[in-house]
Design a protein around this motif. Structure first.
Motif, PDB file in Angstrom:
ATOM      1  N   ILE A  82       0.839  -1.203   0.000  1.00  0.00           N
ATOM      2  CA  ILE A  82       0.000   0.000   0.000  1.00  0.00           C
ATOM      3  C   ILE A  82       0.876   1.255   0.000  1.00  0.00           C
ATOM      4  O   ILE A  82       0.633   2.207  -0.748  1.00  0.00           O
ATOM      5  N   ARG A 122       2.409   1.744  -3.431  1.00  0.00           N
ATOM      6  CA  ARG A 122       1.478   2.226  -4.453  1.00  0.00           C
ATOM      7  C   ARG A 122       1.097   3.689  -4.244  1.00  0.00           C
ATOM      8  O   ARG A 122       0.540   4.313  -5.147  1.00  0.00           O
ATOM      9  N   HIS A 123       1.373   4.187  -3.033  1.00  0.00           N
ATOM     10  CA  HIS A 123       1.143   5.612  -2.793  1.00  0.00           C
ATOM     11  C   HIS A 123       2.451   6.400  -2.852  1.00  0.00           C
ATOM     12  O   HIS A 123       2.501   7.547  -2.392  1.00  0.00           O
ATOM     13  N   VAL A 137      -7.381  -3.675   3.995  1.00  0.00           N
ATOM     14  CA  VAL A 137      -7.284  -2.977   2.704  1.00  0.00           C
ATOM     15  C   VAL A 137      -6.548  -3.851   1.691  1.00  0.00           C
ATOM     16  O   VAL A 137      -6.952  -3.955   0.524  1.00  0.00           O
ATOM     17  N   PHE A 181      -9.082  -4.509  -1.234  1.00  0.00           N
ATOM     18  CA  PHE A 181      -8.989  -3.508  -2.305  1.00  0.00           C
ATOM     19  C   PHE A 181      -7.641  -3.491  -3.022  1.00  0.00           C
ATOM     20  O   PHE A 181      -7.601  -3.356  -4.241  1.00  0.00           O
ATOM     21  N   CYS A 182      -6.565  -3.598  -2.245  1.00  0.00           N
ATOM     22  CA  CYS A 182      -5.231  -3.391  -2.823  1.00  0.00           C
ATOM     23  C   CYS A 182      -4.583  -4.760  -3.034  1.00  0.00           C
ATOM     24  O   CYS A 182      -3.621  -5.121  -2.371  1.00  0.00           O
ATOM     25  N   MET A 213      -6.020  -3.432  -8.370  1.00  0.00           N
ATOM     26  CA  MET A 213      -6.311  -2.381  -7.391  1.00  0.00           C
ATOM     27  C   MET A 213      -7.746  -1.898  -7.590  1.00  0.00           C
ATOM     28  O   MET A 213      -8.106  -1.497  -8.699  1.00  0.00           O
ATOM     29  N   LEU A 214      -8.536  -1.956  -6.541  1.00  0.00           N
ATOM     30  CA  LEU A 214      -9.921  -1.504  -6.621  1.00  0.00           C
ATOM     31  C   LEU A 214     -10.019  -0.124  -5.980  1.00  0.00           C
ATOM     32  O   LEU A 214     -10.714   0.089  -4.978  1.00  0.00           O
ATOM     33  N   CYS A 215      -9.282   0.820  -6.560  1.00  0.00           N
ATOM     34  CA  CYS A 215      -9.117   2.138  -5.934  1.00  0.00           C
ATOM     35  C   CYS A 215     -10.445   2.875  -5.756  1.00  0.00           C
ATOM     36  O   CYS A 215     -10.635   3.575  -4.756  1.00  0.00           O
ATOM     37  N   CYS A 274     -11.948   1.862  -2.580  1.00  0.00           N
ATOM     38  CA  CYS A 274     -11.041   1.779  -1.425  1.00  0.00           C
ATOM     39  C   CYS A 274     -11.162   3.020  -0.532  1.00  0.00           C
ATOM     40  O   CYS A 274     -11.239   4.141  -1.031  1.00  0.00           O
ATOM     41  N   LEU A 289      -8.888   4.445   0.954  1.00  0.00           N
ATOM     42  CA  LEU A 289      -7.704   5.302   0.782  1.00  0.00           C
ATOM     43  C   LEU A 289      -7.664   5.981  -0.581  1.00  0.00           C
ATOM     44  O   LEU A 289      -6.660   6.567  -0.963  1.00  0.00           O
ATOM     45  N   ARG A 290      -8.788   5.918  -1.330  1.00  0.00           N
ATOM     46  CA  ARG A 290      -8.774   6.434  -2.709  1.00  0.00           C
ATOM     47  C   ARG A 290      -8.464   7.930  -2.776  1.00  0.00           C
ATOM     48  O   ARG A 290      -7.857   8.384  -3.737  1.00  0.00           O
TER      49      ARG A 290
HETATM   50  S1  SF4 Z   1      -6.436   3.603  -3.199  1.00  0.00           S
HETATM   51 FE1  SF4 Z   1      -6.532   1.604  -2.137  1.00  0.00          FE
HETATM   52  S2  SF4 Z   1      -6.474   0.076  -3.788  1.00  0.00           S
HETATM   53 FE2  SF4 Z   1      -5.765   2.015  -4.663  1.00  0.00          FE
HETATM   54  S3  SF4 Z   1      -3.523   1.971  -4.443  1.00  0.00           S
HETATM   55 FE3  SF4 Z   1      -4.341   3.001  -2.631  1.00  0.00          FE
HETATM   56  S4  SF4 Z   1      -4.564   1.390  -1.088  1.00  0.00           S
HETATM   57 FE4  SF4 Z   1      -4.364   0.385  -3.093  1.00  0.00          FE
END
Ligand code: SF4
Length: 228
Positions: A165, A168-169, A206, A210-211, A216-218, A221, A223-224
């Motif tokens: 996670i 990806r951020h 998460v 989602f992740c 990725m199901l942003c 999610c 955290l979108r």
């Molecule tokens: S919004 Fe959620 S699914 Fe998308 S990258 Fe961030 S943690 Fe992963």
């Protein structure tokens, strides 16, 4: 964006609010996590070893087996034959390895603490962590899971979901280092054991919901909208 771990540390040192921001969003989405499930510190410690490289649903089956045979007891685990123990924990996978790891933990509890797990867990965090990390088969994630959830100590648990996670951020690189991510959270979170327990659980939720590793199901999610 790709940041190496050292860059991650520089970035987070400029913004120590990141761990609390993530916690606030996920706490508002999930509420109290109730994690880690377990009726006793011993059950939690056993679960922390059994959950290595497997899904919790399999761990639960193994723990249920141990319970149904009255084996969630330090002395009984100590006296149990290795093959008998392996058969009981078979649903958790890698059962031969994990039975030896359980025996390693139990031997330390018996030999150094007269079978009293609380006597081990009541030492200070650094001591408990050092003792656990000295046991063959217990790494940082397992040791910190036991420290946090069985001993109620301020050890933030880092796992593959947390790293994914953050990566990806743009907050951690693929070459993430456990200690660096742990320090980032331990410096940024309030010193609350419930916050530590819940936030690790939220990362797992998460990561599973989602992740996912390949998807990725942003849009769904929590955290979108949280992007740095
Ligand atoms: S919004 Fe959620 S699914 Fe998308 S990258 Fe961030 S943690 Fe992963």
């Amino acid at each position: 964006m790709s940041l190496n771990t050292r860059q991650t540390l520089r970035k987070t040192s400029l913004n120590d609010s990141i761990p609390s921001e993530i916690y606030a969003i996920l706490a508002s989405h999930y509420g109290a996590s109730g994690w880690w499930p377990g009726d006793s510190p011993l059950e939690i410690a056993v679960g922390a070893i059994l959950t290595q490289n497997t899904a919790w649903v399999n761990v639960k089956k193994a723990i249920d087996n141990l319970k149904s045979y009255g084996m969630l007891d330090v002395e009984k685990l100590f006296l149990a034959d290795l093959s008998e123990l392996a058969a009981l924990i078979r649903p958790s996978g890698y059962y031969n390895v994990k039975s030896r790891r359980l025996k390693n933990l139990i031997s330390v509890i018996m030999d150094r603490y007269a079978g009293d797990l609380d006597a081990l867990l009541s030492r200070d965090l650094d001591q408990v962590r050092t003792i656990l990390l000295g046991i063959n088969g217990i790494g940082k994630e397992t040791a910190d899971s036991i420290c946090c959830y069985a001993a109620d100590k301020l050890a933030f648990v880092v796992d593959a979901y947390t790293a994914r996670i953050l990566q990806r951020h743009g907050l951690a690189d693929i070459r993430w280092v456990y200690d660096d991510i742990q320090s980032m959270f331990q410096q940024g979170l309030p010193p609350s054991i419930e916050v530590y327990k819940d936030l690790h659980a939220y990362f797992v939720f998460v990561g599973k919901e989602f992740c996912l590793s390949k998807r990725m199901l942003c849009l769904e999610c929590p955290l979108r909208d949280w992007m740095h």
